[in-house]
Design a protein around this motif. Structure first.
Motif, mmCIF file in Angstrom:
data_model
loop_
_atom_site.group_PDB
_atom_site.id
_atom_site.type_symbol
_atom_site.label_atom_id
_atom_site.label_comp_id
_atom_site.label_asym_id
_atom_site.label_seq_id
_atom_site.Cartn_x
_atom_site.Cartn_y
_atom_site.Cartn_z
ATOM 1 N N GLY A 1 0.811 -1.210 0.000
ATOM 2 C CA GLY A 1 0.000 0.000 0.000
ATOM 3 C C GLY A 1 0.842 1.256 0.000
ATOM 4 O O GLY A 1 0.534 2.239 -0.695
ATOM 5 N N VAL A 2 1.932 1.254 0.760
ATOM 6 C CA VAL A 2 2.840 2.400 0.811
ATOM 7 C C VAL A 2 3.473 2.640 -0.552
ATOM 8 O O VAL A 2 3.568 3.782 -1.029
ATOM 9 C CB VAL A 2 3.926 2.178 1.885
ATOM 10 N N VAL A 3 3.922 1.566 -1.192
ATOM 11 C CA VAL A 3 4.530 1.692 -2.523
ATOM 12 C C VAL A 3 3.533 2.317 -3.491
ATOM 13 O O VAL A 3 3.888 3.193 -4.290
ATOM 14 C CB VAL A 3 5.013 0.315 -3.028
ATOM 15 N N ALA A 4 2.278 1.896 -3.412
ATOM 16 C CA ALA A 4 1.234 2.445 -4.293
ATOM 17 C C ALA A 4 1.015 3.931 -4.019
ATOM 18 O O ALA A 4 0.865 4.735 -4.944
ATOM 19 C CB ALA A 4 -0.064 1.670 -4.119
ATOM 20 N N VAL A 5 1.011 4.317 -2.737
ATOM 21 C CA VAL A 5 0.811 5.724 -2.367
ATOM 22 C C VAL A 5 1.951 6.587 -2.904
ATOM 23 O O VAL A 5 1.734 7.698 -3.397
ATOM 24 C CB VAL A 5 0.711 5.859 -0.830
ATOM 25 N N MET A 6 3.174 6.081 -2.818
ATOM 26 C CA MET A 6 4.350 6.880 -3.182
ATOM 27 C C MET A 6 4.697 6.794 -4.665
ATOM 28 O O MET A 6 5.557 7.547 -5.140
ATOM 29 C CB MET A 6 5.557 6.421 -2.360
ATOM 30 N N ARG A 7 4.021 5.908 -5.404
ATOM 31 C CA ARG A 7 4.410 5.640 -6.796
ATOM 32 C C ARG A 7 4.434 6.893 -7.658
ATOM 33 O O ARG A 7 5.339 7.084 -8.466
ATOM 34 C CB ARG A 7 3.464 4.595 -7.396
ATOM 35 N N ASP A 8 3.442 7.760 -7.505
ATOM 36 C CA ASP A 8 3.350 8.938 -8.359
ATOM 37 C C ASP A 8 3.879 10.204 -7.685
ATOM 38 O O ASP A 8 3.660 11.311 -8.168
ATOM 39 C CB ASP A 8 1.888 9.163 -8.789
ATOM 40 N N SER A 9 4.583 10.041 -6.572
ATOM 41 C CA SER A 9 5.171 11.190 -5.882
ATOM 42 C C SER A 9 6.558 11.468 -6.454
ATOM 43 O O SER A 9 7.043 10.753 -7.340
ATOM 44 C CB SER A 9 5.279 10.909 -4.380
ATOM 45 N N ALA A 10 7.201 12.494 -5.917
ATOM 46 C CA ALA A 10 8.566 12.808 -6.343
ATOM 47 C C ALA A 10 9.560 11.773 -5.837
ATOM 48 O O ALA A 10 10.697 11.720 -6.308
ATOM 49 C CB ALA A 10 8.963 14.197 -5.844
ATOM 50 N N ASN A 11 9.125 10.925 -4.889
ATOM 51 C CA ASN A 11 10.039 9.967 -4.261
ATOM 52 C C ASN A 11 9.411 8.582 -4.166
ATOM 53 O O ASN A 11 8.987 8.151 -3.089
ATOM 54 C CB ASN A 11 10.421 10.452 -2.859
ATOM 55 N N PRO A 12 9.317 7.855 -5.284
ATOM 56 C CA PRO A 12 8.812 6.480 -5.230
ATOM 57 C C PRO A 12 9.667 5.635 -4.285
ATOM 58 O O PRO A 12 10.843 5.938 -4.062
ATOM 59 C CB PRO A 12 8.944 5.997 -6.674
ATOM 60 N N MET A 13 9.083 4.564 -3.755
ATOM 61 C CA MET A 13 9.790 3.733 -2.792
ATOM 62 C C MET A 13 10.035 2.335 -3.337
ATOM 63 O O MET A 13 9.221 1.791 -4.072
ATOM 64 C CB MET A 13 9.005 3.664 -1.474
ATOM 65 N N TYR A 14 11.166 1.784 -2.929
ATOM 66 C CA TYR A 14 11.593 0.470 -3.403
ATOM 67 C C TYR A 14 12.002 -0.371 -2.194
ATOM 68 O O TYR A 14 13.179 -0.411 -1.817
ATOM 69 C CB TYR A 14 12.758 0.610 -4.382
#
Length: 268
Positions: free
Chosen positions: A204-217
């Motif tokens: 869920g966190v990855v999905a939230v951050m996907r379109d932000s300036a800082n995607p998460m991996y």
């Protein structure tokens, strides 16, 4: 209407959220904007323990710095240092070992601007505006400050930042470049999000951050452990945040809910 405050650089788009300001918000800081808070609330919906995780990550930073001070380290390179809030590396290190030197590195404009204000009268600490995934530029800048002696042990800190480094930026290669640049007796303290502990929440966190300036991996325990290649892991190794050398009397957090693995390695 986007917010504009006196300490905000003119070039900052306050309507575009950043991970540094999101983290500041989760820690209870005041250097964040409406867009950051909106993203943070979505982050909290995906990971209800986010504030606790942020606090645990900050606590790990403190314990790691104090461990390095106890090991004789008196100079620190903090990669992806973020927005300065109470309990920064220079505060911890200066209190434990007066005379310690700290170089912070971040590329986020607000983090850099506020750090410069905070450190304006501190001749033992400074900040560089560089991308930590460009070790050559960072190391050249560090040498230019004159604060870090590369003949003496250095504490390299990468706490809560490598989950923003995509695979195509070669995170292992980035870590190796810093490892190879520092002398024997130096340390690396690193923490990063994983899907091993709470896979549903992390998805869920990855999905939230996907379109932000800082995607998460997020990375697996094995992948995070591999970042310490060439270093001797300090006991207890790579473990959930609250299990890395907890202070005596500390409440034991549910390690399965920590969300982040952390570890410290020493260069022999």
């Amino acid at each position: 209407m986007a917010e504009r405050l006196s300490w905000v650089p003119d070039e900052v788009d306050t309507g575009l959220p950043s991970a540094a300001r999101l983290y500041d918000y989760l820690l209870g800081g005041g250097h964040n904007f409406a867009a950051d808070r909106e993203l943070a609330e979505k982050f909290l919906l995906a990971q209800p323990n986010a504030r606790t995780i942020a606090r645990l990550n900050r606590a790990f930073l403190r314990r790691a710095v104090l461990h390095l001070v106890d090991a004789g380290v008196r100079q620190f390179l903090d990669l992806g240092s973020g927005i300065p809030t109470v309990g920064n590396v220079h505060e911890i290190a200066h209190r434990a070992a007066p005379g310690s030197r700290v170089v912070y590195v971040d590329y986020e404009d607000v983090a850099v601007a506020h750090s410069r204000m905070l450190l304006a009268e501190d001749d033992r600490s400074t900040i560089l505006q560089e991308d930590m995934t460009d070790p050559d530029a960072v190391l050249a800048g560090v040498r230019a400050t004159g604060l870090i002696d590369f003949a003496e042990p250095i504490g390299v800190l990468a706490v809560g930042v490598f989950h923003f480094v995509p695979p195509d930026r070669d995170p292992a290669g980035v870590v190796a470049a810093y490892r190879d640049a520092v002398p024997p007796g130096s340390f690396l303290a690193l923490s990063q999000f994983t899907s091993d502990l709470q896979p549903e929440e992390m998805s869920g966190v990855v999905a939230v951050m996907r379109d932000s300036a800082n995607p998460m991996y997020p990375r697996t325990h094995a992948e995070i452990s591999a970042l310490f290649e060439g270093l001797d892991l300090v006991e207890p190794g790579v473990v959930p945040l609250p299990l890395w050398r907890p202070e005596e009397g500390a409440l034991e957090e549910d390690s399965e809910r920590a969300g982040i693995f952390a570890g410290v390695g020493r260069k022999a």
